[in-house]
Design a protein around this motif. Structure first.
Motif, short mmCIF file in Angstrom:
data_model
loop_
_atom_site.label_atom_id
_atom_site.label_comp_id
_atom_site.label_asym_id
_atom_site.label_seq_id
_atom_site.Cartn_x
_atom_site.Cartn_y
_atom_site.Cartn_z
N GLU A 1 -3.20 7.35 0.74
CA GLU A 1 -3.12 8.58 1.54
C GLU A 1 -3.26 8.28 3.02
OE1 GLU A 1 -5.85 11.49 0.21
OE2 GLU A 1 -4.98 11.66 -1.81
N PHE A 2 -4.08 7.30 3.35
CA PHE A 2 -4.25 6.91 4.76
C PHE A 2 -2.94 6.40 5.34
CE2 PHE A 2 -4.99 3.57 7.89
CZ PHE A 2 -5.79 4.23 8.82
N THR A 3 -2.21 5.59 4.58
CA THR A 3 -0.94 5.06 5.08
C THR A 3 0.10 6.16 5.25
OG1 THR A 3 -0.14 4.55 2.83
CG2 THR A 3 -1.37 2.82 3.99
N VAL A 4 0.01 7.19 4.41
CA VAL A 4 0.95 8.31 4.55
C VAL A 4 0.63 9.14 5.78
CG1 VAL A 4 1.75 10.44 3.49
CG2 VAL A 4 1.44 8.41 2.08
N ARG A 5 -0.66 9.43 5.99
CA ARG A 5 -1.07 10.24 7.13
C ARG A 5 -0.78 9.56 8.46
NH1 ARG A 5 -5.92 10.94 4.23
NH2 ARG A 5 -6.93 9.55 5.75
N GLY B 1 3.98 2.40 11.37
CA GLY B 1 5.35 1.96 11.59
C GLY B 1 5.49 1.17 12.87
N LEU B 2 4.79 1.60 13.92
CA LEU B 2 4.79 0.85 15.18
C LEU B 2 4.15 -0.53 14.98
CD1 LEU B 2 3.76 3.66 17.70
CD2 LEU B 2 6.04 2.68 17.35
N LEU B 3 3.10 -0.57 14.14
CA LEU B 3 2.47 -1.86 13.84
C LEU B 3 3.44 -2.78 13.11
CD1 LEU B 3 -0.13 -3.55 13.84
CD2 LEU B 3 -0.74 -2.47 11.67
N ASP B 4 4.21 -2.22 12.16
CA ASP B 4 5.21 -3.00 11.44
C ASP B 4 6.20 -3.64 12.41
OD1 ASP B 4 4.04 -2.20 9.15
OD2 ASP B 4 5.61 -0.84 8.52
N ARG B 5 6.74 -2.80 13.29
CA ARG B 5 7.76 -3.28 14.22
C ARG B 5 7.18 -4.27 15.22
NH1 ARG B 5 12.32 1.29 15.35
NH2 ARG B 5 12.82 1.67 13.15
N GLY B 6 5.94 -4.03 15.63
CA GLY B 6 5.29 -4.98 16.52
C GLY B 6 5.13 -6.34 15.88
N ALA B 7 4.81 -6.37 14.58
CA ALA B 7 4.67 -7.63 13.87
C ALA B 7 6.00 -8.39 13.82
CB ALA B 7 4.16 -7.38 12.45
N LEU C 1 -4.97 -1.82 -3.86
CA LEU C 1 -5.81 -0.93 -3.05
C LEU C 1 -5.14 0.40 -2.73
CD1 LEU C 1 -7.32 -3.53 -0.55
CD2 LEU C 1 -8.43 -2.52 -2.56
N ARG C 2 -3.91 0.59 -3.21
CA ARG C 2 -3.19 1.82 -2.89
C ARG C 2 -3.95 3.07 -3.33
NH1 ARG C 2 1.37 4.58 -1.93
NH2 ARG C 2 1.85 6.29 -3.34
N ARG C 3 -4.66 2.98 -4.41
CA ARG C 3 -5.41 4.14 -4.91
C ARG C 3 -6.37 4.69 -3.87
NH1 ARG C 3 -9.25 3.88 -10.34
NH2 ARG C 3 -10.04 6.03 -10.24
N ALA D 1 0.82 -1.21 0.00
CA ALA D 1 0.00 0.00 0.00
C ALA D 1 0.86 1.27 0.00
CB ALA D 1 -0.94 0.00 1.20
N ARG D 2 2.05 1.20 0.57
CA ARG D 2 2.91 2.38 0.66
C ARG D 2 3.72 2.62 -0.60
NH1 ARG D 2 4.93 0.12 6.04
NH2 ARG D 2 3.46 0.90 7.58
#
Length: 346
Positions: free
Chosen positions: A202-206, A212-218, A196-198, A67-68
């Motif tokens: 923008e949500f992932t950017v905001r 990022g915390l979710l990424d690291r938690g995973a 689904l990026r379209r 998505a990013r």
């Protein structure tokens, strides 16, 4: 009288401060997770629940990666194809050859599973975030670093499992099911994120910081699961201080050769200084964020010892490359050069 503290080389009295800056808090969290797994490993039903949660977290992680990723920026960066080709050659050709070359020493220094981890480390793609940060610090070509790291991650999703199958084969816990797992747990979520990026880009950017915390938690969950399995199986009893030191020495050798080779090749091929900085950092770094989930999928219950070399290498690359980036930054603003055989020249 010359003030030695003004020279560009990081002198010993400045190392402690530099090392504190180089130690990523995320690495501290990883070490804490390993300690938690050693003291309170998940077993029985808890292990099944944690393993299922880790599988879901990995799929979500790669969905967010997709998505990013800006497809437009990735295509735009293809203009510097020579730079990306050199980075790819270092990541997916030089490193695997070095891993094979270390095979002669491995039986005397490492267990079979730890050497499997060294081989896996050698086929992991380059990192994106660390390469960008280091290139920016050293005043290198940041857009090139962004594209090089992105291309390496994309290519690695297909090439890393194939190289692992070739180099590792039937070693600890690896099978053809791992390739199918890569497709279902990593590739499909990534493609879904791109599709689904379209609507959600923008949500992932905001919400970049929260995600990022979710990424690291995973990733921490993946580490806890892998090391818990190792504890319950008694794998870590084989990791003696001598073997740990040998593993660290091999990781340091890999990093030194990669730094020296990418620096020399970039200069010989006529790249400018800013491009050479991006090549050195992108061509020598390995991605923890991509490598750990891949190892969990490819090696399953045997992933514990396999991910240890990657974790050690990642911390080592941060410490060494942070010092190098700071030195190159000073040289770029007119500091007095001080030639050293231990630091490649960009």
């Amino acid at each position: 009288m010359i003030d030695v503290k003004s020279l560009s080389w990081p002198w010993p009295w400045s190392w402690p401060g530099r090392l504190r800056k180089a130690v990523d808090p995320y690495i501290a969290a990883l070490l804490g997770t390993v300690a938690l797994a050693a003291l309170l490993p998940a077993s029985g039903r808890a292990a099944g629940a944690v393993g299922g949660a880790a599988a879901i977290a990995i799929g979500l992680l790669f969905f967010l990666y997709g998505a990013r990723l800006s497809t437009r920026e990735a295509v735009h960066g293809l203009r510097q194809w020579k730079l990306h080709l050199l980075v790819g050659a270092s990541t997916f050709v030089l490193f695997p050859l070095l891993g094979l070359a270390m095979g002669g020493l491995a039986p005397f220094l490492l267990t079979d599973r730890l050497y499997t981890g060294v081989l896996f480390l050698c086929v992991v793609p380059s990192t994106v975030q660390s390469s960008i940060a280091l290139t920016s610090t050293a005043r290198g070509n940041v857009p090139a670093a962004i594209c090089a790291g992105t291309y390496s991650s994309l290519i690695g999703m297909a090439l890393t499992p194939l190289l692992a199958a070739w180099l590792i084969g039937s070693r600890v816990g690896f099978s053809a099911d791992g390739l199918l797992g890569i497709a279902t747990q990593l590739l499909l979520p990534f493609v879904a994120g791109q599709c689904l990026r379209r609507w959600i880009g923008e949500f992932t950017v905001r919400h970049r910081r929260a995600l990022g915390l979710l990424d690291r938690g995973a990733i921490l969950l993946v580490v806890y699961t892998a090391f818990s399995r190792g504890m319950t199986e008694g794998v870590w009893q084989q990791l003696t201080p001598v073997r740990l030191l040998a593993l660290l020495s091999l990781a340091a050798t890999l990093l030194a050769v990669a730094l020296a080779t990418t620096s020399y090749a970039a200069r010989r091929l006529g790249f400018g200084r800013e491009d050479r900085i991006a090549i050195v950092f992108c061509g020598s770094n390995k991605s923890l964020a991509t490598g750990l989930p891949m190892a969990a999928v490819l090696f399953g219950e045997s992933a514990g010892p396999v991910i240890l070399p990657l974790m050690l290498y990642h911390q080592l690359q941060l410490m060494v490359c942070t010092v190098i980036a700071a030195r190159w930054a000073r040289l770029s603003v007119g500091s007095t050069p001080l030639t050293s055989a231990h630091t490649p020249t960009p």
